[in-house]
Design a protein around this motif. Sequence first.
Motif, short mmCIF file in Angstrom:
data_model
loop_
_atom_site.label_atom_id
_atom_site.label_comp_id
_atom_site.label_asym_id
_atom_site.label_seq_id
_atom_site.Cartn_x
_atom_site.Cartn_y
_atom_site.Cartn_z
N LEU A 109 0.98 -0.92 -0.12
CA LEU A 109 -0.13 -0.22 -0.26
C LEU A 109 1.54 1.11 0.08
N GLY A 110 0.49 1.97 -0.51
CA GLY A 110 1.67 3.48 -1.23
C GLY A 110 0.48 4.50 -1.74
N PRO A 111 0.86 5.98 -1.50
CA PRO A 111 0.20 7.40 -2.17
C PRO A 111 -1.11 6.39 -3.05
N GLY A 112 -1.02 6.02 -3.98
CA GLY A 112 -1.65 5.58 -5.35
C GLY A 112 -1.99 4.39 -4.98
N GLY A 113 -2.32 3.64 -3.92
CA GLY A 113 -3.32 2.88 -3.58
C GLY A 113 -2.55 1.20 -3.77
N GLU A 114 -2.78 0.87 -3.53
CA GLU A 114 -2.30 -1.05 -3.53
C GLU A 114 -1.50 -1.52 -4.76
N GLN A 115 -0.07 -1.54 -4.87
CA GLN A 115 -0.24 -1.75 -6.16
C GLN A 115 1.22 -2.97 -5.75
N PRO A 116 1.85 -3.75 -7.14
CA PRO A 116 2.25 -5.03 -6.73
C PRO A 116 3.84 -4.73 -7.25
N VAL A 117 4.82 -4.73 -5.86
CA VAL A 117 6.06 -4.74 -5.99
C VAL A 117 7.00 -5.81 -5.99
N VAL A 118 6.51 -7.35 -6.27
CA VAL A 118 7.61 -8.14 -6.24
C VAL A 118 6.41 -9.01 -6.84
N GLY A 119 6.80 -9.80 -7.63
CA GLY A 119 6.21 -10.85 -9.09
C GLY A 119 7.10 -11.83 -9.20
N MET A 120 6.36 -13.20 -8.88
CA MET A 120 7.73 -14.35 -9.37
C MET A 120 6.53 -15.31 -10.27
N VAL A 121 6.62 -15.28 -11.22
CA VAL A 121 6.14 -16.69 -12.30
C VAL A 121 6.79 -18.11 -12.46
N SER A 122 6.98 -19.10 -11.85
CA SER A 122 7.35 -20.46 -11.93
C SER A 122 6.50 -21.19 -13.07
N ALA A 123 7.12 -21.91 -14.58
CA ALA A 123 6.34 -22.45 -14.59
C ALA A 123 7.42 -23.98 -15.11
N PRO A 124 7.52 -24.98 -14.40
CA PRO A 124 8.37 -25.68 -13.97
C PRO A 124 8.26 -27.01 -14.90
N ALA A 125 7.61 -27.40 -15.66
CA ALA A 125 6.81 -28.04 -16.57
C ALA A 125 8.06 -27.20 -18.00
N LEU A 126 7.64 -26.36 -18.24
CA LEU A 126 8.92 -25.77 -19.01
C LEU A 126 9.57 -25.33 -19.10
N GLY A 127 10.57 -26.15 -17.49
CA GLY A 127 12.19 -25.58 -17.08
C GLY A 127 12.11 -23.61 -17.53
N ARG A 128 11.49 -22.94 -16.83
CA ARG A 128 11.35 -21.20 -17.12
C ARG A 128 10.95 -20.47 -15.43
N ARG A 129 11.48 -19.86 -15.37
CA ARG A 129 10.89 -18.86 -13.91
C ARG A 129 11.19 -17.48 -15.09
N TRP A 130 10.48 -16.91 -14.39
CA TRP A 130 10.61 -15.09 -14.31
C TRP A 130 10.25 -14.36 -13.03
N TRP A 131 11.45 -13.10 -12.53
CA TRP A 131 10.36 -12.33 -11.55
C TRP A 131 11.31 -11.11 -11.96
#
Length: 264
Positions: A109-131
Amino acid sequence: MADYHDDLRLAHVLADHADSVTLDRFKALDLAIDTKPDLTPVSDADRAVEDLLRGDLRRARPRDAVMGEEYGSSGGQGPRRWVIDPIDGTKNYIRGVPVWATLIALMELGPGGEQPVVGMVSAPALGRRWWAAKGSGAFTGRSLTRAGRMKVSDVARIEDASFAYSSLTGWEERDRLEAFLDLSRSCWRTRAYGDFWPYMMVAEGSVDLCAEPELSIWDMAATCVIVEEAGGRFTGLDGVPGVRSGNAAASNGLLHGELLQRLG
């Protein structure tokens, strides 16, 4: 600027734990599948992952709230909230298609409302991860120490753009199919990769724009910060930044105005 390095390290640990469950149950002959009230499927793996990650967060971040697709909201009333989609792409998962991922985000929560600050996407069957973490860039790789930085494309014309989406039915149900098809015809290439993957391709620069007509916060929170930290834009179809519009438009930034004009 806030430092989210410890939260990002925790997100990797959470993703490791999720991957161990999802891979173990992927294509399992005894995978249990139910239908939720909204008529979408849920597997025992979806519930097991969310249970596991909620337990991890209770121990590691007891003051933070948690929101998950399967069990709703719980926890503290402070400025931080973890958002979990245990398996994004459950229909793929239960049919043995390897395009699915666990999405983990931290919202603050910040001055502009609630915003994403950390993101993790893990797709193990593809052998891929992004963050990504706010202000620190977006990365893909095996771990924090074995990663490459991501950057969106510099394609500046719709006629040269690759456009990704999930399906046609959602646009048709909302009387937006003609606008969607018009945009598709104008683009160089279109593909229905679906779910989390188009947003990661936008962040990597292999796709230039994507959009979906109906999404929940847990579908968008992790992908939003990753796209933005890779230099792209992530808004609702109404042009409002962030994950509150109930739908999404993501691009390399150069094409965003035209994307919104055609679909918004």
